[in-house]
Design a protein around this motif. Structure first.
Motif, PDB file in Angstrom:
ATOM      1  N   PRO A 224       1.190  -1.190   0.015  1.00 38.07           N
ATOM      2  CA  PRO A 224       0.379  -0.149  -0.526  1.00 38.07           C
ATOM      3  C   PRO A 224       0.900   1.445  -0.330  1.00 38.07           C
ATOM      4  CG  PRO A 224       0.263  -0.660   2.664  1.00 38.07           C
ATOM      5  CD  PRO A 224       1.021  -1.866   1.449  1.00 38.07           C
ATOM      6  N   PRO A 225       1.341   2.093  -1.351  1.00 36.34           N
ATOM      7  CA  PRO A 225       1.066   3.236  -0.812  1.00 36.34           C
ATOM      8  C   PRO A 225       0.584   4.524   0.254  1.00 36.34           C
ATOM      9  CG  PRO A 225       0.384   3.584  -3.730  1.00 36.34           C
ATOM     10  CD  PRO A 225      -0.299   1.866  -2.572  1.00 36.34           C
ATOM     11  N   GLY A 226       1.992   4.573   1.037  1.00 36.90           N
ATOM     12  CA  GLY A 226       1.883   5.353   2.311  1.00 36.90           C
ATOM     13  C   GLY A 226       2.143   4.487   3.159  1.00 36.90           C
ATOM     14  N   GLN A 227       2.121   3.714   3.230  1.00 33.59           N
ATOM     15  CA  GLN A 227       2.275   2.390   4.661  1.00 33.59           C
ATOM     16  C   GLN A 227       3.851   3.299   5.655  1.00 33.59           C
ATOM     17  OE1 GLN A 227       4.873   0.169   6.297  1.00 33.59           O
ATOM     18  NE2 GLN A 227       6.113   0.343   4.405  1.00 33.59           N
ATOM     19  N   ALA A 228       3.627   2.656   6.559  1.00 33.68           N
ATOM     20  CA  ALA A 228       4.557   3.659   7.577  1.00 33.68           C
ATOM     21  C   ALA A 228       4.949   4.895   6.873  1.00 33.68           C
ATOM     22  CB  ALA A 228       5.693   2.706   7.901  1.00 33.68           C
ATOM     23  N   LYS A 229       4.191   5.671   6.735  1.00 32.36           N
ATOM     24  CA  LYS A 229       4.365   7.314   6.319  1.00 32.36           C
ATOM     25  C   LYS A 229       5.473   7.053   4.983  1.00 32.36           C
ATOM     26  CE  LYS A 229       2.738   8.889  10.447  1.00 32.36           C
ATOM     27  NZ  LYS A 229       2.990   9.703  11.535  1.00 32.36           N
ATOM     28  N   ILE A 230       5.395   6.043   4.044  1.00 30.11           N
ATOM     29  CA  ILE A 230       6.432   5.849   3.033  1.00 30.11           C
ATOM     30  C   ILE A 230       5.988   5.770   1.346  1.00 30.11           C
ATOM     31  CG2 ILE A 230       8.293   5.724   4.473  1.00 30.11           C
ATOM     32  CD1 ILE A 230       8.329   2.353   3.393  1.00 30.11           C
ATOM     33  N   ASP A 231       6.474   5.903   0.880  1.00 27.42           N
ATOM     34  CA  ASP A 231       6.772   5.491  -0.750  1.00 27.42           C
ATOM     35  C   ASP A 231       4.377   6.049  -1.837  1.00 27.42           C
ATOM     36  OD1 ASP A 231       8.211   4.200  -0.839  1.00 27.42           O
ATOM     37  OD2 ASP A 231       8.017   2.351   0.212  1.00 27.42           O
ATOM     38  N   ALA A 232       4.329   6.821  -0.556  1.00 25.72           N
ATOM     39  CA  ALA A 232       3.345   7.982  -0.843  1.00 25.72           C
ATOM     40  C   ALA A 232       3.542   8.080  -2.519  1.00 25.72           C
ATOM     41  CB  ALA A 232       2.850   9.175  -0.426  1.00 25.72           C
ATOM     42  N   GLY A 233       4.229   8.257  -3.635  1.00 17.78           N
ATOM     43  CA  GLY A 233       4.188   8.602  -4.203  1.00 17.78           C
ATOM     44  C   GLY A 233       3.952   7.523  -5.096  1.00 17.78           C
ATOM     45  N   GLY A 234       4.379   6.278  -5.164  1.00 20.09           N
ATOM     46  CA  GLY A 234       2.689   5.159  -5.538  1.00 20.09           C
ATOM     47  C   GLY A 234       4.581   4.265  -5.767  1.00 20.09           C
ATOM     48  N   TRP A 235       3.868   3.531  -6.730  1.00 16.67           N
ATOM     49  CA  TRP A 235       4.988   1.529  -7.322  1.00 16.67           C
ATOM     50  C   TRP A 235       4.406   1.085  -8.253  1.00 16.67           C
ATOM     51  CZ3 TRP A 235       3.066  -2.538  -8.310  1.00 16.67           C
ATOM     52  CH2 TRP A 235       1.591  -2.632  -7.328  1.00 16.67           C
ATOM     53  N   LYS A 236       5.721   1.120  -9.420  1.00 20.27           N
ATOM     54  CA  LYS A 236       5.511   0.278 -10.285  1.00 20.27           C
ATOM     55  C   LYS A 236       5.941  -0.773 -10.576  1.00 20.27           C
ATOM     56  CE  LYS A 236       5.433   1.516 -15.249  1.00 20.27           C
ATOM     57  NZ  LYS A 236       5.328   2.197 -16.555  1.00 20.27           N
ATOM     58  N   ILE A 237       5.469  -1.711 -11.206  1.00 20.47           N
ATOM     59  CA  ILE A 237       6.342  -3.529 -11.478  1.00 20.47           C
ATOM     60  C   ILE A 237       7.539  -2.981 -12.601  1.00 20.47           C
ATOM     61  CG2 ILE A 237       6.842  -5.835 -12.017  1.00 20.47           C
ATOM     62  CD1 ILE A 237       4.487  -5.554 -10.009  1.00 20.47           C
TER      63      ILE A 237
ATOM     64  N   ALA B   4      14.567  -0.028   5.184  1.00 14.46           N
ATOM     65  CA  ALA B   4      13.771  -0.302   6.279  1.00 14.46           C
ATOM     66  C   ALA B   4      12.950  -0.528   6.487  1.00 14.46           C
ATOM     67  CB  ALA B   4      14.516  -0.284   7.072  1.00 14.46           C
ATOM     68  N   LYS B   5      11.928   0.665   6.701  1.00 23.49           N
ATOM     69  CA  LYS B   5      10.333   0.248   6.861  1.00 23.49           C
ATOM     70  C   LYS B   5       9.898  -0.322   5.040  1.00 23.49           C
ATOM     71  CE  LYS B   5       9.304   4.847   9.175  1.00 23.49           C
ATOM     72  NZ  LYS B   5       8.610   5.841   9.181  1.00 23.49           N
ATOM     73  N   ARG B   6      10.205  -0.357   4.348  1.00 27.75           N
ATOM     74  CA  ARG B   6       9.747  -1.066   3.151  1.00 27.75           C
ATOM     75  C   ARG B   6      10.172  -2.681   3.022  1.00 27.75           C
ATOM     76  NH1 ARG B   6      12.951   1.970  -0.603  1.00 27.75           N
ATOM     77  NH2 ARG B   6      11.102   3.109  -0.220  1.00 27.75           N
ATOM     78  N   ILE B   7      11.221  -2.782   3.633  1.00 28.92           N
ATOM     79  CA  ILE B   7      11.962  -4.336   3.832  1.00 28.92           C
ATOM     80  C   ILE B   7      11.158  -5.160   4.672  1.00 28.92           C
ATOM     81  CG2 ILE B   7      14.021  -5.307   4.238  1.00 28.92           C
ATOM     82  CD1 ILE B   7      15.377  -4.019   2.212  1.00 28.92           C
ATOM     83  N   ASN B   8      10.716  -4.571   5.857  1.00 30.37           N
ATOM     84  CA  ASN B   8      10.402  -4.698   6.608  1.00 30.37           C
ATOM     85  C   ASN B   8       8.493  -4.265   6.877  1.00 30.37           C
ATOM     86  OD1 ASN B   8      12.283  -5.427   8.296  1.00 30.37           O
ATOM     87  ND2 ASN B   8      12.574  -2.940   9.349  1.00 30.37           N
TER      88      ASN B   8
END
Length: 265
Positions: free
Chosen positions: A165-178, A229-233
């Motif tokens: 989910p974009p925005g989890q743990a207040k990170i990656d709010a800009g989204g993602w793309k495979i 770290a938050k992303r990997i976790n």
């Protein structure tokens, strides 16, 4: 006219400059966009300067034009972005101006964590399973382990990526793309919220050892303030919730230097 001449001059200047302006084709910006009479596309190779005519239009790297400056382009943030970019960016994420690091996206091996700006040690904004833990414990990340069929393991990984989910743990709010996915490898780009910094995440399955090597790294800056770290976790916890997975979290107890430097201990 005047604009056509300006674009032609910019194109010739870019071709005369370092080929490093032309980025890796796995960036995903391979579709064509039109600005006036010019077609802009990714070059056929990272070290090419594509000025061939196509339907009477010159082709020029979209990102090269961004680097040249002075030309407005349509917004191309990720579709699952949940916050707006800062107005002064004019819809163009900062990450659009950064090249995919050499070796990222190839799908055969993962990079380690290299020192930035000729520094003595890598920055605290990267983790990789392709590091000798005896030489660099601070950046080494233990691969995920699985005890199931390889195909099922990759299916779990892909499902995890799609569930992120974009925005989890207040990170990656800009989204993602495979950016790339096959039977052994997944490459995903993540974008920060207001500025649009880009990070790269890779998973590479090793069927012989029944492990998944991981690399998560920031492209810009020195500190990451705990983002990688938050992303990997998140992935570590997700996979542990499934049968047949063994993962390790990144914590202040086992990565003290990382958390201390980033001010998040």
């Amino acid at each position: 006219g005047i604009m056509s001449g300006k674009l032609r001059s910019v194109a010739l200047l870019l071709c005369a400059c370092s080929a490093s302006l032309f980025l890796h084709p796995v960036t995903g910006y391979s579709h064509l966009h039109t600005i006036g009479s010019y077609r802009i596309s990714s070059p056929s190779s990272p070290l090419s300067c594509n000025m061939q005519l196509k339907d009477g239009a010159h082709q020029l790297s979209r990102r090269a034009l961004l680097l040249a400056g002075g030309i407005a382009l349509p917004a191309y943030a990720f579709d699952n972005r949940i916050v707006d970019l800062r107005p002064e960016l004019n819809g163009v994420p900062y990450g659009a101006r950064t090249a995919v690091p050499e070796g990222v996206g190839e799908g055969t091996v993962l990079k380690g964590c290299l020192p930035p700006f000729k520094a003595a040690r890598p920055a605290p904004n990267c983790f990789s399973s392709y590091i000798d833990p005896n030489k660099d414990r601070d950046h080494y990340y233990k691969p995920f382990k699985y005890s199931k069929d390889d195909k099922e393991a990759m299916s779990d990984l892909l499902a995890a990526v799609k569930a992120y989910p974009p925005g989890q743990a207040k990170i990656d709010a800009g989204g993602w793309k495979i950016m790339r996915s096959d039977d052994r490898y997944i490459y995903v780009q993540y974008e920060s919220g207001k500025i649009g910094y880009l990070d790269d995440l890779e998973f590479l399955l090793d069927p012989e050892t029944k492990t998944v090597n991981v690399r998560s790294a920031s492209r810009a800056g020195f500190l990451d303030f705990g983002v990688n770290a938050k992303r990997i976790n998140w992935y570590s916890k997700y996979l542990r919730g499934l049968q047949g997975w063994e993962t390790t979290d990144i914590t202040p107890e086992n990565y003290r230097s990382y958390f201390k430097q980033n001010g998040t201990d």
